[in-house]
Enzyme design. Sequence first.
Site, PDB file in Angstrom:
ATOM      1  N   GLY A   6       0.749  -5.599   0.668  1.00 42.83           N
ATOM      2  CA  GLY A   6      -0.202  -5.733  -0.423  1.00 42.83           C
ATOM      3  C   GLY A   6       0.411  -6.234  -1.709  1.00 42.83           C
ATOM      4  O   GLY A   6      -0.264  -6.851  -2.538  1.00 42.83           O
ATOM      5  N   ALA A  13       0.830  -1.205   0.000  1.00 41.09           N
ATOM      6  CA  ALA A  13       0.000   0.000   0.000  1.00 41.09           C
ATOM      7  C   ALA A  13       0.863   1.253   0.000  1.00 41.09           C
ATOM      8  O   ALA A  13       1.982   1.271   0.528  1.00 41.09           O
ATOM      9  CB  ALA A  13      -0.911  -0.002   1.223  1.00 41.09           C
ATOM     10  N   GLU A  45       0.374  -9.848  -1.342  1.00 45.97           N
ATOM     11  CA  GLU A  45      -1.022 -10.292  -1.424  1.00 45.97           C
ATOM     12  C   GLU A  45      -1.502 -10.354  -2.868  1.00 45.97           C
ATOM     13  O   GLU A  45      -2.293 -11.234  -3.223  1.00 45.97           O
ATOM     14  CB  GLU A  45      -1.910  -9.384  -0.582  1.00 45.97           C
ATOM     15  CG  GLU A  45      -1.707  -9.606   0.911  1.00 45.97           C
ATOM     16  CD  GLU A  45      -2.453  -8.613   1.767  1.00 45.97           C
ATOM     17  OE1 GLU A  45      -3.253  -9.047   2.618  1.00 45.97           O
ATOM     18  OE2 GLU A  45      -2.251  -7.391   1.592  1.00 45.97           O
ATOM     19  N   GLU A  70       2.494  -6.045   7.849  1.00 44.58           N
ATOM     20  CA  GLU A  70       1.495  -5.046   8.232  1.00 44.58           C
ATOM     21  C   GLU A  70       1.419  -4.781   9.732  1.00 44.58           C
ATOM     22  O   GLU A  70       1.177  -3.635  10.152  1.00 44.58           O
ATOM     23  CB  GLU A  70       0.114  -5.461   7.706  1.00 44.58           C
ATOM     24  CG  GLU A  70      -0.086  -5.223   6.220  1.00 44.58           C
ATOM     25  CD  GLU A  70       0.360  -6.377   5.345  1.00 44.58           C
ATOM     26  OE1 GLU A  70       0.013  -6.409   4.155  1.00 44.58           O
ATOM     27  OE2 GLU A  70       1.093  -7.261   5.864  1.00 44.58           O
TER      28      GLU A  70
END
Length: 266
Positions: free
Chosen positions: A117, A72, A120, A140
């Site tokens: 992310g 992110a 992910e 995270e």
Amino acid sequence: MSEERFGEFVLVRRHERGHVAELVLDRPKAMNAVSTEMARSIAGACAALGEDRDVRAVVLTSSHERAFCVGADLKERNSFSDADLVRQRPVARGAYTGVLELPVPTVAAVHGFALGGGFELALSCDVIVADRTAVVGLPEVSVGVIPGGGGTQLLPRRVGAARAAELIFTARRVEAAEARGIGLVDQLVEEGRDREEALALASRIAANSPVGLRAAKRALRLGHGLDLPAGLEVEDAAWRSVAFSGDRAEGVAAFNEKRSPRWPGE
């Protein structure tokens, strides 16, 4: 090869032969950090690819030489109010679910950093090909949140609950050799060859029946986590969806005639 841009930061290449599309993360100045705009573009590109019946496999790649995706965009997030974060959440989720719900087989080509992310997005693919520079992880909790792009659900499905817990709770980064050893990535290739090898794998996949590929992926995804009798019912439904297709008839005919099939895709 044709190219189509989705916003400023996402590029889709449709390769002329082999029915393979390449979804390129193309925000190199930020090491592909996923901003709101980029998330929206990823979702849009995935929607277009999912509807393209000519596409039989998708490869997720990066235009940055030293990173797949660092997760992110925390610089953007730093400016958010709580209300901004609430509004952005469905946009961010749309990027990850867009990749996860692609109806055709997907291959991630990972080099350098694939963190948070970014990892992910790779986990949302069916197969992960990584080169020896890859560093992956879900850090995270080290910045006060949790993996929110599917990581808490996808990682244990890959490596088991205890291993996933250790990786998420420690927020540690895992280098390529260990990542391959514990199943965080599926293929480990020489430095700089992740994209080439992923595209080659996708081409081998795409040589097969497009109807069969979509049905097989649907059965794999829907059946995962079910008990065996329920999973076999999912498989039977997928089988019935292809058993009377033109692809099935062509596949059997080509086998008996000792020739390559010409898939009608229906």
